[in-house]
Scaffold this motif. Sequence first.
Motif, PDB file in Angstrom:
ATOM      1  N   THR A  41       0.824  -1.213   0.000  1.00 30.93           N
ATOM      2  CA  THR A  41       0.000   0.000   0.000  1.00 30.93           C
ATOM      3  C   THR A  41       0.855   1.258   0.000  1.00 30.93           C
ATOM      4  N   SER A  45       0.981   4.175  -2.956  1.00 30.81           N
ATOM      5  CA  SER A  45       0.578   5.547  -2.641  1.00 30.81           C
ATOM      6  C   SER A  45       1.709   6.548  -2.817  1.00 30.81           C
ATOM      7  N   ASN A 350      -7.740  -0.128  -0.831  1.00 36.33           N
ATOM      8  CA  ASN A 350      -6.586  -1.035  -0.928  1.00 36.33           C
ATOM      9  C   ASN A 350      -6.294  -1.326  -2.395  1.00 36.33           C
ATOM     10  N   GLU A 352      -3.635  -2.224  -3.855  1.00 32.27           N
ATOM     11  CA  GLU A 352      -2.824  -3.405  -4.130  1.00 32.27           C
ATOM     12  C   GLU A 352      -3.701  -4.660  -4.197  1.00 32.27           C
TER      13      GLU A 352
END
Length: 386
Positions: A41, A45, A350, A352
Amino acid sequence: MDNIAGSKSGLTWAVHISVAFLVALWLFPTLGLLVSSFRTTDQISSSGWWKAMFPTEQTIQLRTGGTAEAVQQDGLYVVEGNLLTDEGGPGMGSKPVAFGVSSREIGAYEIGETAVYSDGDETLTIAEDGAYRYTSVEEPGRRGQRVFLTAVTPAQATLDNYKTILFSGSGQDNMAKAFFNTLTVTVPATIIPIVIAAFAAYALAWMDFPGRALLIALVVALLVVPLQLALIPLLRLHLGIGIGKGYLGVWLAHTAFGLPLAIYLLRNYMVGLPRDIIENAKVDGATDFQIFTKIILPLSFPALASFAIFQFLWTWNDLLVAKVFLIDATGSTTVMTNQIVELLGTRGGNWEILATAAFVSISVPLVVFFAMQRYLVRGLLAGSVK
């Protein structure tokens, strides 16, 4: 002279550029999903997927130890630990470059400096290896103090996303069950229309019977019937005969929607086969069924493979038909497209997990397409050149 047969067109370069652009337009999102499925994550980001192979600088909010970790030394409460390896840390391979104790100045101090909090009774020092020493005149709180650590993280990949998606047990995160449900829907929904269409196409191509031309026109007309127009009437029919809540109903629905194109493609291909082969077989005493199974089907393999690719991709990626005809309150027959929609609600932040689920969903169509793509053009051009 430019129009002489066999000479190259002056627009060849434009065709090559267009093809390269279309390939890149299709390839980059797929590659992005693959790379993102192996990232965490924080990595997603902090940087784009194209930077996954390079070290990235990211700022992470962490916490020092609290009351349980504090010890008294020389009248002070002291907490020691390592921000790289503590919970939520970037890992030992990372290199700290700056830190801060306030969200307004997250990089106010260099590594090795001592940060003094606003009240003057607390200090924090972070070493190059991530070890920290926090001191306070008063006993620290249970949760500890916030620290904003900026660190350079080396390129790394993780399989945790796939473990979460494929081996998380029951629940909406488990894509393994949805994967096999999708196979259960797709494989029969691809085979059934091919079998029916192959018999129908042979009859329309090589058998003389009253109304053949009318049937061919009807097949062509059915190609333009919108899928959405037939959903409700077909669902009411399925519910009336008791097959609207399971696999049988969705198999028959996909078969009905795929048959017109299948018959059209196969009939155009079969009608272009050499007539002498069929006539010689009839002279030798072969029946229509023997001609169909031993001559027509082997010669029609490119057209069969072409439709199989289309039907498999359409069925695998389908959401609308599965939503309408595969009614299941328990989730035991949920397909992957519907599972991803549910993940958007439960795992919307989320990225990912969503990227991993999306790549798992497209992995099988990619394998099928590349394994059979050499037959695709031959099947699509069937009957176009005499």
